[in-house]
Scaffold this motif. Structure first.
Motif, PDB file in Angstrom:
ATOM      1  N   LYS A  26       7.399   1.015   2.615  1.00 48.14           N
ATOM      2  CA  LYS A  26       6.345   2.016   2.821  1.00 48.14           C
ATOM      3  C   LYS A  26       6.920   3.393   3.153  1.00 48.14           C
ATOM      4  O   LYS A  26       6.333   4.408   2.821  1.00 48.14           O
ATOM      5  CB  LYS A  26       5.391   1.576   3.941  1.00 48.14           C
ATOM      6  N   GLU A  47       7.844  14.051  12.417  1.00 47.76           N
ATOM      7  CA  GLU A  47       7.193  13.768  11.148  1.00 47.76           C
ATOM      8  C   GLU A  47       7.395  12.307  10.750  1.00 47.76           C
ATOM      9  O   GLU A  47       6.462  11.649  10.278  1.00 47.76           O
ATOM     10  CB  GLU A  47       7.726  14.696  10.035  1.00 47.76           C
ATOM     11  N   VAL A  50       5.212  10.143  12.911  1.00 52.94           N
ATOM     12  CA  VAL A  50       3.832  10.193  12.425  1.00 52.94           C
ATOM     13  C   VAL A  50       3.671   9.249  11.238  1.00 52.94           C
ATOM     14  O   VAL A  50       2.690   8.497  11.143  1.00 52.94           O
ATOM     15  CB  VAL A  50       3.423  11.634  12.041  1.00 52.94           C
ATOM     16  N   GLU A  51       4.645   9.273  10.330  1.00 57.26           N
ATOM     17  CA  GLU A  51       4.591   8.414   9.153  1.00 57.26           C
ATOM     18  C   GLU A  51       4.647   6.935   9.548  1.00 57.26           C
ATOM     19  O   GLU A  51       3.902   6.113   9.013  1.00 57.26           O
ATOM     20  CB  GLU A  51       5.762   8.765   8.220  1.00 57.26           C
ATOM     21  N   ARG A  54       1.338   5.990  10.918  1.00 55.92           N
ATOM     22  CA  ARG A  54       0.353   5.816   9.838  1.00 55.92           C
ATOM     23  C   ARG A  54       0.482   4.418   9.228  1.00 55.92           C
ATOM     24  O   ARG A  54      -0.515   3.731   9.005  1.00 55.92           O
ATOM     25  CB  ARG A  54       0.555   6.883   8.764  1.00 55.92           C
ATOM     26  N   ILE A  55       1.706   3.979   8.978  1.00 53.83           N
ATOM     27  CA  ILE A  55       1.934   2.653   8.399  1.00 53.83           C
ATOM     28  C   ILE A  55       1.471   1.561   9.363  1.00 53.83           C
ATOM     29  O   ILE A  55       0.867   0.576   8.962  1.00 53.83           O
ATOM     30  CB  ILE A  55       3.418   2.479   8.023  1.00 53.83           C
ATOM     31  N   ASP A  57      -0.754   1.935  11.559  1.00 49.91           N
ATOM     32  CA  ASP A  57      -2.158   2.201  11.856  1.00 49.91           C
ATOM     33  C   ASP A  57      -2.373   2.462  13.348  1.00 49.91           C
ATOM     34  O   ASP A  57      -3.314   1.956  13.962  1.00 49.91           O
ATOM     35  CB  ASP A  57      -3.052   1.058  11.371  1.00 49.91           C
ATOM     36  N   SER A  59      -1.601   5.833  16.419  1.00 49.76           N
ATOM     37  CA  SER A  59      -1.227   7.231  16.580  1.00 49.76           C
ATOM     38  C   SER A  59       0.140   7.327  17.243  1.00 49.76           C
ATOM     39  O   SER A  59       0.634   6.356  17.825  1.00 49.76           O
ATOM     40  CB  SER A  59      -2.259   7.967  17.431  1.00 49.76           C
TER      41      SER A  59
END
Length: 132
Positions: A26, A47, A50-51, A54-55, A57, A59
């Motif tokens: 991912k 960054e 954050v990624e 996101r993966i 799910d 914060s």
């Protein structure tokens, strides 16, 4: 002792039942590259964090504030502590069931891609060295 970000990422990943291979795929890195993130051998930019969030799910704040012991303390209060009172059964509602199904399907897709890559590599090996 407070857990480090790398440990928190690993704990959340494991709780979600994601493999390092899945995360690497991912993120667009190798499994070894992802492993270095969890081992703290690679500096982690905001960054990238954050990624990863996101993966997973979650914060960035959830990652930073994640406390493994508190999670399981709360988990045991909700589902029972499996000390025999609920015969080891954990009730799964419809929402959890759909999440589990998605995780299972993601895992199957990842395994299918890995199998496909392995078959391609095997064919390359056969072309180069012949059949065994």
């Amino acid at each position: 002792m407070a857990a480090t970000i790398k440990n928190k990422i690993r704990n959340i990943r494991e709780l979600k039942n994601y493999t390092q291979e899945y995360m690497a795929d991912k993120l667009g890195v190798t499994q070894a590259g992802y492993s270095k993130i969890e081992k703290g051998k690679t500096s982690l930019s905001y960054e990238k964090l954050v990624e990863i969030g996101r993966i997973l799910d979650v914060s960035v704040e959830d990652i930073i504030s994640f406390e493994y012991d508190k999670y399981f303390s709360n988990f045991n209060k909700i589902t029972g502590n499996n000390n025999g009172n609920n015969n080891g059964n954990i009730s799964i509602n419809a929402d959890n069931s759909s999440v589990l199904r998605e995780l299972y399907e993601d895992k199957i897709q990842l395994l299918e891609r890995l199998l496909n890559k392995t078959e391609i590599e095997l064919e390359r090996y056969k072309d180069r060295f012949g059949e065994i």
